[in-house]
Design an enzyme around this catalytic site. Structure first.
Site, mmCIF file in Angstrom:
data_model
loop_
_atom_site.group_PDB
_atom_site.id
_atom_site.type_symbol
_atom_site.label_atom_id
_atom_site.label_comp_id
_atom_site.label_asym_id
_atom_site.label_seq_id
_atom_site.Cartn_x
_atom_site.Cartn_y
_atom_site.Cartn_z
ATOM 1 N N GLU A 131 0.643 -1.164 0.102
ATOM 2 C CA GLU A 131 0.060 -0.045 0.162
ATOM 3 C C GLU A 131 0.869 1.221 0.017
ATOM 4 O OE1 GLU A 131 -3.369 0.245 -0.001
ATOM 5 O OE2 GLU A 131 -3.657 -1.757 -0.536
ATOM 6 N N SER A 140 -51.158 -27.767 27.091
ATOM 7 C CA SER A 140 -50.798 -29.160 28.416
ATOM 8 C C SER A 140 -49.468 -28.995 28.950
ATOM 9 C CB SER A 140 -50.957 -30.392 27.716
ATOM 10 O OG SER A 140 -52.086 -30.345 26.875
#
Lengths: 747, 183
Positions: free
Chosen positions: A156, A434
């Site tokens: 870079e 239930s």
């Protein structure tokens, strides 16, 4: 000129002020429960090896640095990384794990001294990042492999060490290319300029902005050392996107792409991250592996050309695959993280969580979580095929806890497990159906009026409600069963018998029991409550059943164990708490009946999917018109709650046994779990009763006998002809005998 | 028989209980049970849900109860090392760390009453009598059959009651703790 000079001075001042006072917002890091290793742990060496792989330990011929291991025969030699736990730190160390059979036999340190117990480091499972999505793990210069800055410079910014923040030649070159292209495309920016752009400016590229960027880069360079700027760059730069989450800095990128610390990356892996800098989306190694590979190899070539690495090393690395983990680290468990976030919001502001670098230690067990996710996905896909509902797919949720500690060890919020959306485990409020029945029968047992053998009436019910309407509940089969023992009414989930018991006890009593076990909102005290017309989330259902699994003690379910500050100070601990909420006798009798649900009742279909010798207890739940299919059940060491249904509340055509039960059984079978076996309180006795009638009988006397626990003082009627050998014949027995004799005489 | 056979095979962990109860069932007290008449199922379920009539029934178990051979809980090597470490941390005043260490032991041996007694002792040291009380009861529920562990749990319960000024109950718990050791 003066104006420009003044502006530059102002910029200089701003840049220095902001950069000196820089403090990256550090999202809280969230960790799973660490795996405890000790002699006697029922994990085989291959299973331990899988856990090491999960932590991205690398297999090696010679484990010579932290993060490597060797498997040789019955020994696993591990070079452990240093670890930070909620309560203490452990330095890097060597550990030899000796296995045999299906467990660990011995642990030893580098000097072959026995180690009684030791934890692997906790898996990083995610972070709590702010709404703008910036997530990062900050690394210090010591944690950065030397190759990384060298590679960044080679690729870079070759003149990084010597320029003054900008590289005019590179800028001119870029400008020339850009003018010809008619738009601003190519960089030519130094690392310092990239840092400025990311840290101070928006990414929109205009010419004046470019000038400002250059001026600020020069100011930064004038005031700070190159090493400082490099470290800032490594922590700041954007390296990937994961849904809402922006991956910033190489520390997090290393975890995100490879699942391991930056310091452990090799040449090929570092080169890939450097390749990604140029275009985290374009070179996304997961979505565009071919592009990423080409660019990585270009990075390697540049590094070799620049003399950063030898050509031989570069070409060797270029032959390596990309090596990225299949799923991004930290995005595995949105439903679990959701619970963690909600727990912490009670005590912390959003900013504390997203900016202060807190370390959060949770109870998540990655193995249990995997089992739960896979079972739900697989079973829902199968059920979808069986019950064609063209419009939409079935949904579901799973919660797994360790009952005795209250640890929530897994949460699945829907079948699309990676999706950070509607979390059904926490937000789907559905009729418990239930699942309420165990709490009714517990209340019954505690009243002293009932035991497992008590015969209750399953008879039609017609109640006139206060609004003048009539409530006429029915059994699932629409049949009426007449007199049945309590154990059968529960095991077969008979509605009419249960409503009868509930009405006898009174709705307030049942509501109290539910609230004692942790139901937060008092339920509406209408008779339909007795059939589970109470909305609960799967997590709330887990809280209720945890008390049944934990021998009648309420333990607040907890995902978070402890919170530490960024510098490791303990801030908050969620310690284990227990509250007795039921008599030990009543809970034992109930739990024994819930074991029978699995052998004689609605839980029976699970038997074929579970190990034959595993004792579990549970209860199915089905709400009206099959809108909700539930199963909640437990072993000694795990509670699993499963809900299956449609998001729009449409009927599923699935009972609890047909929908949630297979998911439940697969999760339970996949856990390394222990059989339920609580000690029977001394005042109880175990007796055998005839399942259809509840009459006491000697073992083998009737074809359908079950063992139940009842109070030692309970008086139980004896099945005709099934008394004990030494007992005198009962009257019906004599009649039977006489009848038989008569018949024999006639023949 | 087949049903019972499958049931027993599926629940080996309960075998011990089954064996014990089998002993209990064959014991002398049960000779009395045939004296009554078994109620016909229809008679038992004739009215609204109520317990079956008692006159035709036999007690599930009658005194003297069968006394199973005493169990003895031990800490495994891992939990034992952690308990030692927790003692050291607590002695050094690091209560938070000691709790965290004992919780590690609890996760390794969740059903061991000795770990719960240790947890309760630590709570008592931190003046949390209510938690110590709850943990003593948790230990008691797990310690069935081990007089030494039961006694230690009662002792913890006594101390937690005394810490909250409930002296009469504490004396009763002390008495139970002592009685368990003399048997």
């Amino acid at each position: 000129m003066l104006l420009i000079g003044g502006y530059l001075l102002y910029l200089d001042h701003q840049v220095v002020k902001q950069f000196e006072g820089r403090r990256w917002t550090l999202p809280a890091q969230v960790y799973a429960a660490p795996l405890e290793l000790y002699a006697g742990l029922g994990l085989s060496l291959p299973e331990v090896q899988r856990e090491l792989e999960r932590l991205h330990y690398r297999r090696s011929d010679r484990p010579d640095h932290p993060g490597t291991y060797r498997l040789s025969g019955e020994h696993l030699e591990v070079d452990l990384r240093p670890a930070r736990f909620a309560d203490e730190s452990r330095p890097a160390q060597l550990l030899t794990i000796s296995g045999g059979g299906n467990g660990i036999l011995r642990l030893a340190d580098a000097n072959a001294r026995e180690v009684p117990v030791l934890r692997l480091e906790p898996l990083l499972i995610g972070s709590i990042f702010p709404s703008h999505g910036e997530d990062r793990i900050v690394v210090s210069p010591q944690e950065v492999p030397a190759l990384l800055p060298a590679a960044l410079k080679a690729v870079e910014d070759r003149k990084f060490d010597t320029h003054h923040g900008i590289d005019p030649l590179a800028m001119l070159r870029a400008a020339w290319v850009n003018t010809r292209a008619g738009a601003i495309e190519q960089g030519g920016s130094t690392l310092t300029q990239q840092l400025v752009r990311s840290y101070f400016l928006s990414t929109r590229q205009t010419f004046s902005r470019k000038l400002r960027e250059a001026a600020m880069a020069m100011a930064l360079d004038a005031h700070f050392s190159k090493a400082d700027l490099m470290n800032a760059y490594i922590n700041e730069i954007f390296l990937g996107q994961d849904g809402e989450r922006a991956i910033h800095g190489f520390g997090l990128a290393s975890q995100f792409y490879f699942g391991k610390p930056l310091a452990e990356l090799d040449l090929a892996e570092i080169s890939l991250l450097v390749a990604v800098v140029r275009g985290p989306s374009y070179y996304d190694p997961r979505r565009h592996p071919d592009r990423a590979l080409l660019r990585r190899n270009l990075v390697l070539k540049v590094m070799a050309d620049q003399g950063v690495v030898s050509a031989a090393d570069a070409s060797l690395a270029a032959r390596r695959p990309l090596g990225v983990s299949a799923r991004p680290a930290g995005a595995y468990y949105p439903a679990y993280l959701d619970f963690v976030r909600r727990t912490l919001r009670r005590d912390y502001h959003d900013e504390d969580l997203t900016q202060a670098g807190l370390r959060i230690y949770t109870s998540l067990d990655p193995r249990a979580q995997d089992e739960a996710e896979h079972a739900l996905e697989r079973e829902l896909a199968r059920l979808d095929k069986l019950h064609k509902h063209p419009q939409e797919a079935l949904e579901g949720a799973v919660v797994v806890t360790a009952p005795q500690s209250g640890d929530v060890i897994a949460i699945v919020g829907g079948r699309d497990v990676g999706y950070d959306g509607f979390d059904r485990a926490l937000d789907a409020h559905r009729s418990m159906g239930s699942l309420v029945k165990p709490f009714i029968y517990l209340t019954a047992l505690e009243s002293g009026k009932y035991n497992a053998a008590t015969v209750v009436e399953d008879a039609p019910i017609d109640l006139k409600l206060t609004n003048g309407q009539h409530w006429k509940p029915e059994n699932f089969t629409r049949q009426v069963y007449g007199p049945v023992p309590v154990v059968r009414a529960l095991a077969e989930s008979l509605n009419l018998a249960t409503v009868g018991v509930g009405l006898d006890l009174g709705l307030p009593k049942i509501a109290q029991t539910l609230q004692r076990f942790g139901l937060e909102q008092p339920p509406a005290q209408v008779p339909a409550m007795l059939l589970g017309a109470i909305d609960v989330t799967p997590l709330a259902a887990a809280q209720l059943f945890n008390g049944l699994a934990d021998g009648g003690f309420r333990t607040p379910l907890r995902a978070v164990r402890a919170v530490l500050s960024a510098d490791g100070k303990p801030l908050k601990a969620f310690a284990l708490q227990v509250t007795p909420v039921a008599s030990p006798e009543a809970i034992y009798q109930l739990d024994r009946m819930l074991v029978l649900v699995m052998d004689h009742g609605t839980g029976r279909p699970a038997r074929a999917l579970l190990p034959a010798d595993l004792v579990v207890a549970g209860k199915s739940g089905t709400s009206s018109e099959d809108r909700d299919s539930w199963f909640a059940g437990f072993s000694a060491s795990h509670l699993v709650v499963v809900w299956v249904g449609y998001d729009d509340d449409a009927p599923t055509g699935l009972t609890g046994s047909a929908g949630a039960l297979p998911v439940w059984a697969h999760v339970m079978a996949g856990l390394n779990t222990q059989s339920w076996s609580a000690p029977m309180p001394e005042s109880l006795a175990e007796v055998h009763i005839d399942f259809p009638t509840g009459l006491r009988a000697v073992p083998g006397c009737t074809p359908d006998l079950v063992a139940v626990a009842v109070p030692g003082s309970a008086l139980l009627p004896v099945h005709p002809g099934c008394g004990f050998p030494e007992s005198a014949p009962t009257v019906p027995n004599l009649l039977e005998k006489a009848k038989q004799l008569l018949q024999q005489a006639v023949h | 028989m087949t049903v019972l056979g499958r049931h027993a095979a599926a629940i080996p962990a309960l075998t011990a209980v089954l064996v014990l109860s089998a002993c209990a069932l064959s014991g002398p007290p049960l000779a009395r049970q045939g004296a009554g008449t078994a109620a016909a199922p229809s008679a038992a379920g004739s009215a609204t849900p109520f317990p079956a009539p008692a006159e035709a029934a036999a007690p599930a178990a009658a005194p003297p109860p069968y006394v199973p051979p005493p169990k003895q809980f031990h800490l495994g090597a891992a939990a034992s090392a952690l308990v030692t470490q927790a003692h050291r941390q607590a002695a050094g005043g690091d209560y938070g760390q000691a709790v965290a260490t004992l919780e590690r032991a609890q996760r390794i041996e969740p059903d061991n009453p000795l770990v719960w007694i240790e947890l309760g002792r630590l709570q008592l040291d931190a003046n949390n009598g209510a938690q110590a009380d709850a943990m003593a009861r948790k230990a008691l529920s797990l310690a069935t059959g081990d007089p030494a562990a039961q006694s230690a749990a009662w002792q913890l319960l006594a101390d937690s009651l005394r810490a909250r000024g409930r002296n009469a109950e504490a004396a009763d718990a002390d008495h139970r703790a002592a009685a368990l050791l003399t048997h």
